[in-house]
Scaffold this active site. Structure first.
Site, PDB file in Angstrom:
ATOM      1  N   GLY A 179     -46.765 -11.395-117.894  1.00 51.10           N
ATOM      2  CA  GLY A 179     -48.084 -12.024-117.943  1.00 51.10           C
ATOM      3  C   GLY A 179     -48.930 -11.813-116.707  1.00 51.10           C
ATOM      4  O   GLY A 179     -50.150 -12.005-116.745  1.00 51.10           O
ATOM      5  N   GLY A 224     -45.797  -7.339-117.106  1.00 49.47           N
ATOM      6  CA  GLY A 224     -45.262  -8.028-115.936  1.00 49.47           C
ATOM      7  C   GLY A 224     -45.121  -9.515-116.135  1.00 49.47           C
ATOM      8  O   GLY A 224     -45.510 -10.297-115.280  1.00 49.47           O
ATOM      9  N   TYR A 269     -33.001 -15.166-129.043  1.00 46.67           N
ATOM     10  CA  TYR A 269     -34.297 -15.775-128.768  1.00 46.67           C
ATOM     11  C   TYR A 269     -34.401 -17.072-129.563  1.00 46.67           C
ATOM     12  O   TYR A 269     -34.571 -17.072-130.768  1.00 46.67           O
ATOM     13  CB  TYR A 269     -35.436 -14.835-129.145  1.00 46.67           C
TER      14      TYR A 269
END
Length: 310
Positions: free
Chosen positions: A201, A199, A36
């Site tokens: 957002g 999901g 990330y």
């Protein structure tokens, strides 16, 4: 921790406040990965852990490398051990609570990778091991039952060292893990970390069909986030909002979606991402929301999500 959404809007100070706020409101699991950023999210979490390590359960991942044009798997034992040491430095801690294999390397037997990770437990650098769900996209393409490939891998690595947790997508609009993966985990006392529980957002009800995403946001290229598909899937959000209203004007669709996951069993732990402190507080409140039998039946009756998820 969001690394793939609207990265240009992420700010260090706000991100730090968000992680601190999560701990303030009782969140204990901080889930990240070396890819990330890459690396920047671990560095961010490390700044918080330097002050508040005893309050957090830290999960990070290994096995994926971010290149200029693509992501590649690396499960070589030597690399895994070096990557763990690097994660420990970035996280400013001497032990990782849960170390997860992000993806298996197709060129390395998964037992070899898992064996190297088990060595890290024996060395005291890691407390427990987890596996991120694999094979979902290939299963969709081949028509095989979703998560069968993951279960096969889980059974292989279990012969080497116990699996403590599996991280897999599970949400109101992506329920495939309920079919086999969740029962497999429940029968063995393995935790399931529900990835993308909102999901990406969509289930928050804050996204408008047709709204643009920044170029570095993965949803800008995602088939389920075209204007047509977002409009087609609005009945799911409408249903969540209807349930939310039964519990009070302040309850949100996102909280209902998270409460539904918590209702799937004590071994299910949602891992929503959040870039703002207020969203963390909203998500945490879902832990106190108890859905009724009617609520759960209404979630089960929601239409299946439309649009490709690949």
């Amino acid at each position: 921790m969001n690394w793939a959404y609207t990265g240009s809007r992420q700010r260090g100070d706000e991100s730090l406040r968000t992680v601190h706020r999560a701990l303030d409101v009782g969140v204990t699991l901080l889930d990240t990965a070396d890819m990330y950023g890459p690396f920047t999210n671990e560095l961010l979490v490390g700044r918080v852990l330097k002050e508040r390590r005893s309050e957090a359960f830290v999960s990070t991942k290994v096995g994926l490398l971010v290149g200029d044009q693509h992501i590649v798997a690396n499960g070589r034992p030597g690399y895994v051990k070096r990557a763990c040491d690097a994660s420990l430095r970035r996280l400013q801690t001497d032990v990782i609570d849960l170390y997860q294999l992000h993806r298996a390397d197709p060129e390395i037997p998964v037992e070899e990778t898992w064996g190297a990770m088990a060595d890290l437990v024996r060395a005291g650098k890691v407390r427990a091991l987890g596996l991120c769900a694999v094979g979902a996209r290939s299963a969709r393409r081949s028509g095989a039952r979703l998560h069968d490939a993951t279960i096969r891998q889980l059974e292989r690595v279990q012969q080497v060292f116990p699996v403590s947790a599996v991280e897999a997508e599970l949400s109101v609009w992506s329920k495939e893990a309920l079919d086999a993966l969740l029962p497999w985990c429940a029968a063995r006392g393995v935790g399931l970390l529900a990835a993308m529980p909102l999901g990406n957002g969509f289930l928050t009800g804050t996204l408008t069909p047709g709204e643009g995403f920044e170029p570095d946001d993965l949803r800008a290229r995602h088939p389920r986030f075209t204007a047509e598909m977002m409009a087609a899937n609005q009945p799911i959000v409408v249903g969540l909002r209807r349930i939310a209203r039964r519990h009070g004007d302040e309850v949100t669709p996102a909280q209902v979606a998270l409460a539904w996951l918590l209702a799937q069993g004590p071994h299910v732990v949602p891992v929503p991402g959040a870039k703002r402190a207020r969203w963390v507080a909203e998500n945490a409140t879902a832990a106190g929301l108890r859905l009724t039998a009617r609520d759960l039946a209404d979630v089960a009756a929601l239409p299946a999500a439309r649009g490709s998820w690949d």
